[in-house]
Enzyme design. Structure first.
Site, PDB file in Angstrom:
ATOM      1  N   LYS A 125       0.853  -1.189   0.000  1.00  0.00           N
ATOM      2  CA  LYS A 125       0.000   0.000   0.000  1.00  0.00           C
ATOM      3  C   LYS A 125       0.889   1.239   0.000  1.00  0.00           C
ATOM      4  O   LYS A 125       1.687   1.423   0.922  1.00  0.00           O
ATOM      5  CB  LYS A 125      -0.909   0.001   1.232  1.00  0.00           C
ATOM      6  CG  LYS A 125      -1.854   1.197   1.293  1.00  0.00           C
ATOM      7  CD  LYS A 125      -2.868   1.028   2.389  1.00  0.00           C
ATOM      8  CE  LYS A 125      -3.784   2.239   2.511  1.00  0.00           C
ATOM      9  NZ  LYS A 125      -4.789   2.038   3.566  1.00  0.00           N
ATOM     10  N   ARG A 188       0.818  -5.444   3.327  1.00  0.00           N
ATOM     11  CA  ARG A 188      -0.351  -6.029   3.980  1.00  0.00           C
ATOM     12  C   ARG A 188      -0.581  -7.451   3.484  1.00  0.00           C
ATOM     13  O   ARG A 188      -0.246  -7.767   2.337  1.00  0.00           O
ATOM     14  CB  ARG A 188      -1.624  -5.235   3.635  1.00  0.00           C
ATOM     15  CG  ARG A 188      -1.545  -3.751   3.746  1.00  0.00           C
ATOM     16  CD  ARG A 188      -2.923  -3.142   3.783  1.00  0.00           C
ATOM     17  NE  ARG A 188      -3.605  -3.080   2.481  1.00  0.00           N
ATOM     18  CZ  ARG A 188      -4.701  -2.339   2.273  1.00  0.00           C
ATOM     19  NH1 ARG A 188      -5.239  -1.653   3.260  1.00  0.00           N
ATOM     20  NH2 ARG A 188      -5.277  -2.308   1.086  1.00  0.00           N
ATOM     21  N   ARG A 195     -13.336  -6.827  -2.159  1.00  0.00           N
ATOM     22  CA  ARG A 195     -14.281  -5.967  -1.444  1.00  0.00           C
ATOM     23  C   ARG A 195     -15.680  -6.097  -2.028  1.00  0.00           C
ATOM     24  O   ARG A 195     -15.841  -6.566  -3.162  1.00  0.00           O
ATOM     25  CB  ARG A 195     -13.828  -4.501  -1.591  1.00  0.00           C
ATOM     26  CG  ARG A 195     -12.444  -4.252  -1.043  1.00  0.00           C
ATOM     27  CD  ARG A 195     -11.602  -3.394  -1.992  1.00  0.00           C
ATOM     28  NE  ARG A 195     -10.193  -3.436  -1.585  1.00  0.00           N
ATOM     29  CZ  ARG A 195      -9.669  -2.674  -0.649  1.00  0.00           C
ATOM     30  NH1 ARG A 195     -10.428  -1.762  -0.060  1.00  0.00           N
ATOM     31  NH2 ARG A 195      -8.408  -2.791  -0.310  1.00  0.00           N
ATOM     32  N   ASP A 264     -16.486   0.100  -0.762  1.00  0.00           N
ATOM     33  CA  ASP A 264     -15.170  -0.323  -1.255  1.00  0.00           C
ATOM     34  C   ASP A 264     -14.218  -0.618  -0.098  1.00  0.00           C
ATOM     35  O   ASP A 264     -13.108  -1.102  -0.325  1.00  0.00           O
ATOM     36  CB  ASP A 264     -14.561   0.745  -2.182  1.00  0.00           C
ATOM     37  CG  ASP A 264     -14.521   2.127  -1.536  1.00  0.00           C
ATOM     38  OD1 ASP A 264     -15.579   2.617  -1.135  1.00  0.00           O
ATOM     39  OD2 ASP A 264     -13.434   2.698  -1.420  1.00  0.00           O
TER      40      ASP A 264
HETATM   41  P1  AMP Z   1     -10.112   5.010   0.793  1.00  0.00           P
HETATM   42  O1  AMP Z   1     -11.385   5.679   1.156  1.00  0.00           O
HETATM   43  O2  AMP Z   1      -8.882   5.573   1.435  1.00  0.00           O
HETATM   44  O3  AMP Z   1     -10.190   3.540   1.027  1.00  0.00           O
HETATM   45  O4  AMP Z   1      -9.841   5.248  -0.773  1.00  0.00           O
HETATM   46  C1  AMP Z   1     -10.852   5.400  -1.741  1.00  0.00           C
HETATM   47  C2  AMP Z   1     -10.262   5.328  -3.122  1.00  0.00           C
HETATM   48  O5  AMP Z   1      -9.278   6.338  -3.299  1.00  0.00           O
HETATM   49  C3  AMP Z   1      -9.566   4.020  -3.453  1.00  0.00           C
HETATM   50  O6  AMP Z   1      -9.779   3.766  -4.814  1.00  0.00           O
HETATM   51  C4  AMP Z   1      -8.117   4.335  -3.185  1.00  0.00           C
HETATM   52  O7  AMP Z   1      -7.241   3.504  -3.900  1.00  0.00           O
HETATM   53  C5  AMP Z   1      -8.031   5.769  -3.663  1.00  0.00           C
HETATM   54  N1  AMP Z   1      -6.948   6.510  -3.014  1.00  0.00           N
HETATM   55  C6  AMP Z   1      -6.875   6.938  -1.740  1.00  0.00           C
HETATM   56  N2  AMP Z   1      -5.737   7.618  -1.531  1.00  0.00           N
HETATM   57  C7  AMP Z   1      -5.058   7.614  -2.692  1.00  0.00           C
HETATM   58  C8  AMP Z   1      -3.808   8.161  -3.130  1.00  0.00           C
HETATM   59  N3  AMP Z   1      -3.023   8.846  -2.315  1.00  0.00           N
HETATM   60  N4  AMP Z   1      -3.440   7.946  -4.405  1.00  0.00           N
HETATM   61  C9  AMP Z   1      -4.216   7.260  -5.250  1.00  0.00           C
HETATM   62  N5  AMP Z   1      -5.399   6.735  -4.917  1.00  0.00           N
HETATM   63  C10 AMP Z   1      -5.827   6.911  -3.652  1.00  0.00           C
HETATM   64 MG    MG Z   2     -10.203   1.932   0.590  1.00  0.00          MG
END
Ligand code: AMP
Ligand code: MG
Length: 497
Positions: A125, A188, A195, A264
């Protein structure tokens, strides 16, 4: 005879004789499910935290986590021979709204290794941009990576289903969030990172063949009993609902707030997944919102069980093309409504030291929650101290936690009566195994993070050791089990990670 390929693999193999045995079954689903790509390198990586216990459980040699090659590989700077890095595609509902395509925007699945505990996927990650990064930079910062590393192990130590973390590596590469921070990568592991959103993706895009492929993959690997059912996909929905109900009971009982229960971020295996703005309750406040970005309180502590059900409903909708019949899908969700409350009651009884169920127990549990809420009592300390309360002993250490002494006295009378015929030793044993001394309070994580930013990682190590055995006394570490300091309430945790 050594083939050219074998020779080059040997040359790349990390130190020790550890040769990971890769299975990569997710990659076998085909390109509709992911994009294959390599991680993006980070300069001059260093170790931040290592989980040697997990490495051993996965059959990895002790030397593996000591090797410079492993450090490079788990920071995304070289490929582990036999792995097939990929970013998977999924969609999801975020804060109640259909968000469309998301996907692994910063996580790369290296593949799946064969272990003494069965096949385990390994994910990096924060390993760089993917086709699903949207506006994101593909990175994770040191702060949030330490939080995920520690909390997933804390949950595991508490006996709560979760993805786990093998290590965190860091780099001084700058990452822009509210302020400039530095990059880190969490390695991880989980049997699968699939999901609810993976199913929603193919369903909403009318890719029903792929939806079936995914459901069959999950059933065959993780829910084989569903295959025997007259409607295997309805059976899958029911089985996922059951696991999710037990997960919610575990979260509520220990006072864990996830913070971003979007579809997700819901594991098809009923694991706690995607640690972001999570928090263990300090004072018991049923409406507590741990995520400062959650302005409506959608994912407040006391709403989590309903939100999980809402998410299961989305999963049901996604599976509808395979189930074929709405009534059957709804029927598959129905057991959640009894399994969750029953599982929560069972957990709360063990916290009270009650091995069996008797009439009036539910009222006692409800009265306990009401009293804790009215007094904003420290949730973890209350339960741990309660162990010392016997019908004979004075109640001082517990009573001291309440400003409304009268209501506590009334409750203590009710409780003392209930335990008057319970074997003291049995009760103490049950409570010690169900009321942790150590949880990852925000301020504890924060202190370890502050030191880690100055390259002192000893706090991460100490917390890991405490949290992996949270029911043990750990003499000399009482300061990690105390009340949060005043400044803890000013820690603001948002989605930014
Ligand atoms: P989360 O709510 O953090 O689980 O993320 C929601 C979505 O945003 C998922 O598709 C993640 O992969 C994407 N995401 C979150 N942070 C980043 C980041 N810094 N760069 C690229 N994608 C991100
Ligand atoms: Mg996420």
């Amino acid at each position: 005879m050594t083939s050219v390929t074998d020779a080059s693999i040997a040359a790349l193999a990390p130190a020790g004789s550890t040769r990971l045995s890769w299975l990569n079954s997710f990659a076998g689903l085909g390109p509709d499910f992911y994009t294959e790509l390599q991680p993006t390198a980070l300069p001059s990586p260093y170790w931040v935290g290592k989980n040697r216990g997990l490495a051993r459980e996965l059959g990895l040699e002790d030397t593996w986590l000591e090797s410079a090659d492993t450090l490079q590989a788990l920071t995304g700077n070289r490929v582990l021979p036999g792995s097939r890095p990929l970013a998977s595609v999924y969609s999801g509902h975020q804060f109640g709204v259909w968000a469309g395509q998301l996907g692994d925007g910063r996580a790369l699945l290296l593949g799946e290794i064969d272990t003494p505990r069965g096949p385990h996927e390994i994910q990096l990650k924060g390993a760089g941009k993917t086709p699903y990064s949207r506006m994101g930079d593909g990175r994770a910062v040191l702060r949030s990576s330490i939080r995920e590393f520690l909390c997933s192990e804390a949950m595991h130590g508490l006996g709560i289903p979760t993805t786990r973390a093998l290590c965190v590596t860091g780099s001084d590469a700058a990452v822009r969030r509210e302020e400039i921070e530095t990059a880190a990568v969490v390695t991880r592991t989980a049997p699968s990172f699939i999901r609810f959103g993976h199913f929603e993706h193919f369903s909403y895009n009318d890719q029903h063949a792929q939806l079936k492929t995914l459901a069959d993959y999950v059933i065959d690997r993780f829910y084989p009993d569903c295959r025997e059912a007259s409607q295997p996909y309805a059976a899958l929905l029911e089985a996922v609902s059951e696991r999710t109900a037990h997960l919610m009971a575990a979260w509520q009982a220990v006072g864990f707030c996830h913070g971003v229960m979007n579809t997700d971020n819901m594991s098809i295996l009923g694991l706690t997944i995607d640690y972001g703005p999570f928090q263990f309750l300090d004072a018991f406040d049923p409406g507590h919102i741990c995520n400062h970005s959650d302005t409506q309180g959608r994912y407040a502590y006391n709403r989590q069980p309903n939100m999980a059900y809402w998410n299961l409903f989305c999963l049901g909708q996604a599976l509808l093309p395979l189930i074929g019949n709405q009534e059957q899908a709804l029927a598959a969700l129905e057991p959640y409504k009894t399994i969750f409350p029953d599982a929560l009651q069972a957990r709360m009884r063990t916290k009270l030291g009650l091995a069996d169920e008797q009439p009036g127990d539910k009222e006692l549990v409800d009265a306990t929650f009401r009293m804790l809420a009215a007094n904003k009592t420290d949730y973890t300390i209350f339960w741990r101290r309660l162990n010392g309360l016997t019908p004979q002993s004075g109640h001082e250490p517990v009573r001291d936690l309440f400003f409304d002494r009268e209501s506590f006295n009334g409750w203590a009378l009710q409780y003392s009566e209930r335990i008057s015929h319970v074997d003291i030793g049995l009760r103490a044993d049950l409570m010690l195994k169900n009321n942790p001394k150590f949880v990852l309070r925000n301020h504890l994580g924060e202190e370890a993070i502050r030191a880690a930013k100055l390259k002192d990682f000893s706090g991460v190590d100490t917390l890991l050791a405490l949290l992996q055995a949270p029911f043990d006394e750990h003499a000399g570490h009482d300061s990690f089990a105390g009340f949060p300091p005043d400044w803890a309430s000013s820690i603001e945790i948002s989605c930014s990670s």
